[in-house]
Motif scaffolding. Structure first.
Motif, PDB file in Angstrom:
ATOM      1  N   VAL A  22       4.960   6.458  13.178  1.00  0.00           N
ATOM      2  CA  VAL A  22       5.147   5.228  12.400  1.00  0.00           C
ATOM      3  C   VAL A  22       4.994   5.568  10.932  1.00  0.00           C
ATOM      4  CG1 VAL A  22       4.320   2.902  11.970  1.00  0.00           C
ATOM      5  CG2 VAL A  22       4.258   3.820  14.293  1.00  0.00           C
ATOM      6  N   GLY A  23       6.051   5.408  10.175  1.00  0.00           N
ATOM      7  CA  GLY A  23       6.007   5.743   8.759  1.00  0.00           C
ATOM      8  C   GLY A  23       5.775   4.518   7.907  1.00  0.00           C
ATOM      9  N   GLN A  24       6.811   4.048   7.250  1.00  0.00           N
ATOM     10  CA  GLN A  24       6.701   2.869   6.395  1.00  0.00           C
ATOM     11  C   GLN A  24       6.954   1.624   7.244  1.00  0.00           C
ATOM     12  OE1 GLN A  24       8.999   3.183   2.752  1.00  0.00           O
ATOM     13  NE2 GLN A  24       8.986   5.410   2.874  1.00  0.00           N
ATOM     14  N   ARG A  25       6.009   0.692   7.200  1.00  0.00           N
ATOM     15  CA  ARG A  25       6.219  -0.519   7.978  1.00  0.00           C
ATOM     16  C   ARG A  25       5.553  -1.712   7.318  1.00  0.00           C
ATOM     17  NH1 ARG A  25       2.207  -1.828  12.360  1.00  0.00           N
ATOM     18  NH2 ARG A  25       0.328  -0.615  11.894  1.00  0.00           N
ATOM     19  N   LEU A  26       6.072  -2.869   7.652  1.00  0.00           N
ATOM     20  CA  LEU A  26       5.529  -4.153   7.214  1.00  0.00           C
ATOM     21  C   LEU A  26       4.903  -4.804   8.438  1.00  0.00           C
ATOM     22  CD1 LEU A  26       5.335  -6.426   5.003  1.00  0.00           C
ATOM     23  CD2 LEU A  26       7.521  -7.273   5.915  1.00  0.00           C
ATOM     24  N   PHE A  27       3.644  -5.165   8.355  1.00  0.00           N
ATOM     25  CA  PHE A  27       2.993  -5.820   9.485  1.00  0.00           C
ATOM     26  C   PHE A  27       2.099  -6.944   9.002  1.00  0.00           C
ATOM     27  CE2 PHE A  27       0.359  -2.172   8.318  1.00  0.00           C
ATOM     28  CZ  PHE A  27      -0.930  -2.685   8.290  1.00  0.00           C
ATOM     29  N   GLU A  28       1.733  -7.787   9.945  1.00  0.00           N
ATOM     30  CA  GLU A  28       0.828  -8.891   9.664  1.00  0.00           C
ATOM     31  C   GLU A  28      -0.505  -8.623  10.327  1.00  0.00           C
ATOM     32  OE1 GLU A  28       0.463 -13.771  10.201  1.00  0.00           O
ATOM     33  OE2 GLU A  28       2.258 -12.713  10.902  1.00  0.00           O
ATOM     34  N   ILE A  29      -1.591  -8.933   9.626  1.00  0.00           N
ATOM     35  CA  ILE A  29      -2.915  -8.898  10.236  1.00  0.00           C
ATOM     36  C   ILE A  29      -3.198 -10.305  10.745  1.00  0.00           C
ATOM     37  CG2 ILE A  29      -5.373  -8.556   9.841  1.00  0.00           C
ATOM     38  CD1 ILE A  29      -4.705  -6.361   7.896  1.00  0.00           C
TER      39      ILE A  29
ATOM     40  N   LEU B 294      -1.649 -12.911   5.997  1.00  0.00           N
ATOM     41  CA  LEU B 294      -1.821 -11.666   5.260  1.00  0.00           C
ATOM     42  C   LEU B 294      -0.833 -10.643   5.793  1.00  0.00           C
ATOM     43  CD1 LEU B 294      -3.390  -9.957   3.169  1.00  0.00           C
ATOM     44  CD2 LEU B 294      -4.879  -9.239   5.049  1.00  0.00           C
ATOM     45  N   LEU B 295       0.073 -10.195   4.930  1.00  0.00           N
ATOM     46  CA  LEU B 295       1.048  -9.166   5.271  1.00  0.00           C
ATOM     47  C   LEU B 295       0.680  -7.881   4.552  1.00  0.00           C
ATOM     48  CD1 LEU B 295       2.551 -11.663   6.301  1.00  0.00           C
ATOM     49  CD2 LEU B 295       4.627 -10.786   5.252  1.00  0.00           C
ATOM     50  N   VAL B 296       0.948  -6.755   5.190  1.00  0.00           N
ATOM     51  CA  VAL B 296       0.666  -5.450   4.603  1.00  0.00           C
ATOM     52  C   VAL B 296       1.896  -4.568   4.758  1.00  0.00           C
ATOM     53  CG1 VAL B 296      -0.774  -3.372   4.674  1.00  0.00           C
ATOM     54  CG2 VAL B 296      -1.790  -5.612   5.181  1.00  0.00           C
ATOM     55  N   PHE B 297       2.369  -4.015   3.647  1.00  0.00           N
ATOM     56  CA  PHE B 297       3.317  -2.912   3.716  1.00  0.00           C
ATOM     57  C   PHE B 297       2.507  -1.647   3.539  1.00  0.00           C
ATOM     58  CE2 PHE B 297       5.686   0.364   1.425  1.00  0.00           C
ATOM     59  CZ  PHE B 297       6.687   0.623   2.355  1.00  0.00           C
ATOM     60  N   HIS B 298       2.658  -0.702   4.481  1.00  0.00           N
ATOM     61  CA  HIS B 298       1.823   0.495   4.448  1.00  0.00           C
ATOM     62  C   HIS B 298       2.673   1.740   4.622  1.00  0.00           C
ATOM     63  CE1 HIS B 298      -0.971   3.568   6.224  1.00  0.00           C
ATOM     64  NE2 HIS B 298      -1.723   3.128   5.241  1.00  0.00           N
ATOM     65  N   HIS B 299       2.485   2.673   3.693  1.00  0.00           N
ATOM     66  CA  HIS B 299       3.048   4.013   3.839  1.00  0.00           C
ATOM     67  C   HIS B 299       1.892   4.984   3.657  1.00  0.00           C
ATOM     68  CE1 HIS B 299       5.859   7.432   2.333  1.00  0.00           C
ATOM     69  NE2 HIS B 299       5.650   7.516   3.631  1.00  0.00           N
ATOM     70  N   GLY B 300       1.461   5.592   4.758  1.00  0.00           N
ATOM     71  CA  GLY B 300       0.263   6.400   4.727  1.00  0.00           C
ATOM     72  C   GLY B 300       0.507   7.845   4.347  1.00  0.00           C
ATOM     73  N   LEU B 301      -0.558   8.614   4.382  1.00  0.00           N
ATOM     74  CA  LEU B 301      -0.518  10.018   3.992  1.00  0.00           C
ATOM     75  C   LEU B 301       0.414  10.801   4.907  1.00  0.00           C
ATOM     76  CD1 LEU B 301      -1.715  12.256   2.187  1.00  0.00           C
ATOM     77  CD2 LEU B 301      -3.530  12.511   3.897  1.00  0.00           C
ATOM     78  N   ASN B 302       1.406  11.476   4.291  1.00  0.00           N
ATOM     79  CA  ASN B 302       2.374  12.278   5.048  1.00  0.00           C
ATOM     80  C   ASN B 302       2.977  11.495   6.210  1.00  0.00           C
ATOM     81  OD1 ASN B 302       1.895  14.615   3.455  1.00  0.00           O
ATOM     82  ND2 ASN B 302       0.052  15.037   4.655  1.00  0.00           N
ATOM     83  N   ALA B 303       3.265  10.208   5.949  1.00  0.00           N
ATOM     84  CA  ALA B 303       3.714   9.335   7.030  1.00  0.00           C
ATOM     85  C   ALA B 303       5.047   9.770   7.613  1.00  0.00           C
ATOM     86  CB  ALA B 303       3.816   7.898   6.528  1.00  0.00           C
ATOM     87  N   GLU B 304       5.834  10.519   6.837  1.00  0.00           N
ATOM     88  CA  GLU B 304       7.127  10.951   7.368  1.00  0.00           C
ATOM     89  C   GLU B 304       6.973  11.885   8.553  1.00  0.00           C
ATOM     90  OE1 GLU B 304       5.959  11.556   4.408  1.00  0.00           O
ATOM     91  OE2 GLU B 304       5.960  13.696   3.973  1.00  0.00           O
ATOM     92  N   GLU B 305       5.781  12.439   8.746  1.00  0.00           N
ATOM     93  CA  GLU B 305       5.554  13.346   9.866  1.00  0.00           C
ATOM     94  C   GLU B 305       4.933  12.638  11.069  1.00  0.00           C
ATOM     95  OE1 GLU B 305       3.129  16.425   8.311  1.00  0.00           O
ATOM     96  OE2 GLU B 305       4.562  17.054   6.782  1.00  0.00           O
TER      97      GLU B 305
ATOM     98  N   MET C 124       0.836  -1.200   0.000  1.00  0.00           N
ATOM     99  CA  MET C 124       0.000   0.000   0.000  1.00  0.00           C
ATOM    100  C   MET C 124       0.872   1.252   0.000  1.00  0.00           C
ATOM    101  SD  MET C 124      -2.993  -1.119   2.725  1.00  0.00           S
ATOM    102  CE  MET C 124      -4.254  -0.043   2.021  1.00  0.00           C
ATOM    103  N   SER C 125       0.981   1.878  -1.163  1.00  0.00           N
ATOM    104  CA  SER C 125       1.660   3.170  -1.277  1.00  0.00           C
ATOM    105  C   SER C 125       0.577   4.239  -1.226  1.00  0.00           C
ATOM    106  CB  SER C 125       2.448   3.236  -2.588  1.00  0.00           C
ATOM    107  OG  SER C 125       3.146   4.453  -2.694  1.00  0.00           O
ATOM    108  N   ALA C 126       0.319   4.743  -0.007  1.00  0.00           N
ATOM    109  CA  ALA C 126      -0.863   5.570   0.231  1.00  0.00           C
ATOM    110  C   ALA C 126      -0.528   6.996   0.647  1.00  0.00           C
ATOM    111  CB  ALA C 126      -1.738   4.909   1.302  1.00  0.00           C
ATOM    112  N   ASN C 127       0.681   7.450   0.357  1.00  0.00           N
ATOM    113  CA  ASN C 127       1.015   8.846   0.633  1.00  0.00           C
ATOM    114  C   ASN C 127       0.524   9.705  -0.531  1.00  0.00           C
ATOM    115  OD1 ASN C 127       2.057  11.193   1.720  1.00  0.00           O
ATOM    116  ND2 ASN C 127       4.131  10.813   0.982  1.00  0.00           N
ATOM    117  N   ASN C 128      -0.785   9.772  -0.666  1.00  0.00           N
ATOM    118  CA  ASN C 128      -1.458  10.486  -1.749  1.00  0.00           C
ATOM    119  C   ASN C 128      -2.899  10.730  -1.316  1.00  0.00           C
ATOM    120  OD1 ASN C 128      -2.969   7.991  -2.489  1.00  0.00           O
ATOM    121  ND2 ASN C 128      -0.926   7.292  -3.134  1.00  0.00           N
TER     122      ASN C 128
END
Length: 396
Positions: free
Chosen positions: A98-105, A84-95, A52-56
């Protein structure tokens, strides 16, 4: 095999606990402490990674909704013998903390962080994506793997900022969006080179392109994608995941779960298709033979297009029929190759999003049309494998 690995794990735990008998023991000696490594994770039937590239402008709402749907599927027991693994980088995550991370549900719907990444690389850079894929393979071994790419996308348009072969000022096109950056389809192909997924599901716009799938055909068994814009709500994860984790993968049912929802909704519209990668070489060979004939190109505006402007995404079948109007036998052969490749295609009567148009033809794959010789240079088209193997024949 799984039973054998289980027994080995029990033995290792007994050794670490000091309960195994020793052949050389002295009652007067203090036992040496045993330091045991972390046990290797047990392989499962299938791991699905959602990238999930969600910084948009999809981040902060649509990504959270989809994560909630995934957790609903988890609590319903839809993962079976899978993870189920998720890589997530959310909106303005650098601020955020938790920015870019790999987690399991996990099966109870909670999240378990597996890895965190610094903000020095964008989520659509080749290096970052490679790191994530390596970590997912190491931390979650499996007999079968699938990946879902979640973000914005522009199909074959091949001048992404994160393609190292492109100049600094290149227009941002391709897969994914992280702020102002995107990844070209050629760069994505290089990241996936040498890896294999049972399926690649593009939960983003315009990726049901023969150029895209041909570029990536050696990295997947099946593709799922949309020829047109995809509604922002995207895949219906709470319904689709059960089919992606089924002992016998059922990608068509997973795609239909989403398509049927949008068809009944009758508002935004939707196109979705499933394509076999191992049939793309035959489709390419038959198409190349037709292009060798140098048929006259159709007039602009006569072939079904899946974008209001840009001349980028045309229905492949509608285009080939227009080329072969005087060669019905060749068209029948080509149609047979197409039918072998496309396992499912669905389209609503209209698309009503940023682009608004009726869908009169939809075969499940789009292509770019070279109306003039200069169209091969548009948006890096001539760098694609489909152009080098097939479409260049139209420009000779």
């Amino acid at each position: 095999m799984k039973k054998f690995r289980y027994i080995l794990s029990i033995v290792a735990l007994m050794v670490c606990a000091g309960v195994m008998p020793s052949a050389c023991s002295d009652d007067n000696d203090e036992p040496e402490p045993t330091v045991c490594p972390e046990p290797e994770p047990e392989p499962v039937n299938r791991v699905v990674l959602v990238y999930m590239s969600a910084n948009n402008n999809l981040g902060g709402y649509f990504d959270r909704n989809d994560l909630d749907e995934m957790k609903t599927a988890a609590k319903a027991g839809h993962f079976g013998d899978g993870r189920l693994l998720v890589f997530h980088h959310g909106l303005n995550a650098e601020e955020t903390a938790v920015g870019q991370r790999l987690f399991e549900i996990l099966p109870d719907g909670t999240e378990k962080t597996l890895a965190e990444y610094d903000g020095g690389l964008s989520s659509v850079s080749m290096e970052r994506m490679g790191q994530v894929l390596d970590d997912a393979e190491r931390l979650a071994p499996a007999d079968s793997r699938g990946i879902m790419f979640w973000s914005h996308a522009d199909g074959w348009l091949n001048t992404g900022f994160e393609n190292p072969e492109e100049p600094e000022g290149a227009a941002p096109r391709g897969f994914g969006q992280d702020g102002s950056k995107k990844m070209s389809i050629s760069a994505l192909g290089r990241v996936l080179e040498g890896r294999y997924f049972d399926f690649i599901y593009f939960d983003c716009c315009y990726m049901a392109s023969v150029e895209v799938m041909y570029e990536l055909r050696e990295s997947a068994g099946l593709f799922a994608a949309s020829a047109a814009e995809l509604p922002a709500d995207g895949a219906r994860y709470h319904e689709a995941l059960r089919y992606l984790f089924a002992p016998e993968l059922d990608l068509v049912s997973a795609v239909k779960a989403s398509f049927d929802f949008y068809e009944k909704q009758n508002s935004s519209g939707c196109t979705l298709s499933v394509v076999r990668a191992d049939a793309l070489d035959r489709l390419a060979a038959v198409t190349a033979g037709i292009y060798d004939l140098r048929p006259a190109q159709p007039q602009k505006g006569t072939v079904q297009q899946f974008q209001n402007s840009g001349n980028n995404y045309f229905d492949f079948d509608d285009y080939m029929e227009s080329l072969l109007v005087d060669h019905p036998g060749l068209y029948a052969d080509w149609k047979d190759a197409l039918g072998d490749a496309v396992l499912f295609q669905g389209a609503t009567e209209r698309i009503n999003m940023v682009n608004r148009f009726p869908v009169l033809r939809h075969c499940g794959l789009t292509t770019h049309i070279l109306f003039t010789d200069k169209d091969a240079d548009k948006q890096g088209y001539s760098s694609l494998k489909w152009y080098r193997d097939v479409a260049y024949r139209l420009n000779r």
